[in-house]
Scaffold this motif. Sequence first.
Motif, mmCIF file in Angstrom:
data_model
loop_
_atom_site.group_PDB
_atom_site.id
_atom_site.type_symbol
_atom_site.label_atom_id
_atom_site.label_comp_id
_atom_site.label_asym_id
_atom_site.label_seq_id
_atom_site.Cartn_x
_atom_site.Cartn_y
_atom_site.Cartn_z
ATOM 1 N N CYS A 189 -4.306 3.392 5.219
ATOM 2 C CA CYS A 189 -3.442 2.636 6.128
ATOM 3 C C CYS A 189 -2.848 3.539 7.211
ATOM 4 O O CYS A 189 -2.286 4.593 6.908
ATOM 5 C CB CYS A 189 -2.315 1.977 5.339
ATOM 6 N N HIS A 241 1.375 3.527 6.959
ATOM 7 C CA HIS A 241 2.195 4.236 5.976
ATOM 8 C C HIS A 241 1.331 5.332 5.360
ATOM 9 O O HIS A 241 0.107 5.298 5.431
ATOM 10 C CB HIS A 241 2.763 3.270 4.932
ATOM 11 N N CYS A 246 -2.507 -4.647 4.711
ATOM 12 C CA CYS A 246 -2.318 -3.469 3.876
ATOM 13 C C CYS A 246 -1.536 -3.891 2.629
ATOM 14 O O CYS A 246 -0.468 -4.490 2.748
ATOM 15 C CB CYS A 246 -1.550 -2.388 4.618
ATOM 16 N N GLY A 269 -0.351 -1.810 0.566
ATOM 17 C CA GLY A 269 0.651 -0.774 0.296
ATOM 18 C C GLY A 269 1.965 -1.102 0.978
ATOM 19 O O GLY A 269 3.005 -1.206 0.337
ATOM 20 N N CYS A 270 1.915 -1.294 2.300
ATOM 21 C CA CYS A 270 3.155 -1.499 3.039
ATOM 22 C C CYS A 270 3.347 -2.945 3.472
ATOM 23 O O CYS A 270 4.395 -3.304 3.986
ATOM 24 C CB CYS A 270 3.203 -0.579 4.258
#
Length: 604
Positions: A58, A61, A79, A81-82
Amino acid sequence: MRPHAVIEPRFGRPGLASFAVGIVDDDIVRVREATNLRDVVSQYVQLKRVGRRWVGLCPFHAEKTASFNVNEENGLFKCFGCGKGGDAITFVREMEHLDFVDAVEWLAAKASITLRYTEKREDEGRKRRGRLIDAMEKAVEWYHQRLLTGDDAGRARGYVRSRGLDGDVVRTYRIGWAPEGWDTLARALRLPDDVLVDTGLGFLNRRGGQTDAFRGRLLFPIFDVNGDPVAFGGRVLPGGEGPKYKNSAGNTIYDKSKVLYGLNWAKADVVNADEVVVCEGYTDVIGFGVAGVPTAVATCGTALTIDHLRTLRKFARRVVLAFDADAAGQDAAARFYQWERELDLDVAVAALPSGVDPGDLAHSDPQRLHAAIAEAVPFLGFRVERVLTAAPLSSPEGRAKAAEAALTVIGEHPSELVRDQYVMQVADRCRIDPEQLRARLRSPGAKRVAVDRAVPTASRVWLPETPEVNALLALIHEPDVVDPLLMIDTKLTASMFADLKNLAAFNALASTASLHEAIEVADAGASELLLQLSVAELDGEPEDAVAGLVREAARRQIRRVAASETPIPPLVHQALNDINEPNTKRTAITELLTWLGSQSEESV
Ligand code: ZN
């Protein structure tokens, strides 16, 4: 007050509320359809095929396992993750730090689509910017040719060569020469007066004659992140007159607190390395480039601000300072730690030999320059090391003194865990029981800087940090940004000031052409306030200051309306949410202003 039914249609009235949307809907659709999101993302992120998706690390982040997903068919990314996600326009907005219209234009240019605009004003604003950028582009080329071939540029060419910059470098960075004459550029380019002045390329003398802003200087053109020329940094040749560096003043195309020299060239490499090198001068950036470090940028004659770092954070998580950051003192340290936390980035320091510019080191010892960047250490580690190496560690007294000094530096870091790591290092190096050092760090005598709060600017001390005061500060110091937002309807803006002194100060500003006049016409209290504001600095973004004022006013109005049991339009609540988001802030401001405007008309 009239019944609420009239509020809603007014709220949606064209003009203000639709200000931010300027491109014909069909054209936005065309751009989306013509864009391959995978191609766009691939310019920043290495993507691997996984099933029907494309996956990579990503860019928004820091991560070690890929959770950034692209769906090529529907043109969307997400994403896990973030949480960031959206289409190509969202992606370009985030990556390139652009607003919606800019992002669509960015993609349209790649797809060779000519856009049509709905809003005449918006269109004109863009045309105006286009004219200014065109003029800047002409000036960059003219100055550049002058350096390459001008009869009067011999000394400048000699100086450039003496700094180790060859013809390729001069062409790559489009370095130029501003001749000595007082209107050589103006006569060559024949720009309209307003374009000459608004680009900062020149000014009008007292008789109204066009005058060049840069004379007898080597020029480094400064480009914004998209590669549009927006300003110049001008250096005198040795022995020349005036300050060593002269830079373009800030204007509508050039925001000094955000633009970083070299970012247009460096951004792809910065993203790949997840690291950006920040240095102090144009020749430093060029030196790094020549030495094979393509990730360097510089502030343009200003100190590094949180806005610069916000810009850089979009491209990389690690910032390596290639200048003597420690020299800036304790305040700078507190700021760095605060920025690290606030923006989730790592600030490291390159150990450069003292007294040598990176720009010069690039030519004398490029290996050393590479090593300094590769071996950059966290800011606190750098400072502790500096204290320890300066101390005579051979004697018990020397070690005790060194430990004391190191503890002072360590005590400034906001994280206890980080502090403790360094306590153990110091204990080891100075041969002192860590428990003793810890006790010392906890004792009331130990120096601790309050880094939880922003370091106040000295001149701000007497001024309250209220939304109204912030808005007045922004109005005075950033009129280019604030005027178009707030001064469209000065009566409406005045209604937003609840404090009478603030209101009087605003009215004085609104009814006069300059701050000086305003101070003259205002009553004593407001006049004093204006004076204080005139020497104070605005912390943060002018737009945020405007947002704060509008938010307060809207909340007050909501309380008033609620008391009369009239429902609040849902759009108002939405706008109060949106006003906190960078991407929707401007629209939310105009929406709330429109609503407040309709309210004040009704209460008359
Ligand atoms: Zn992410």
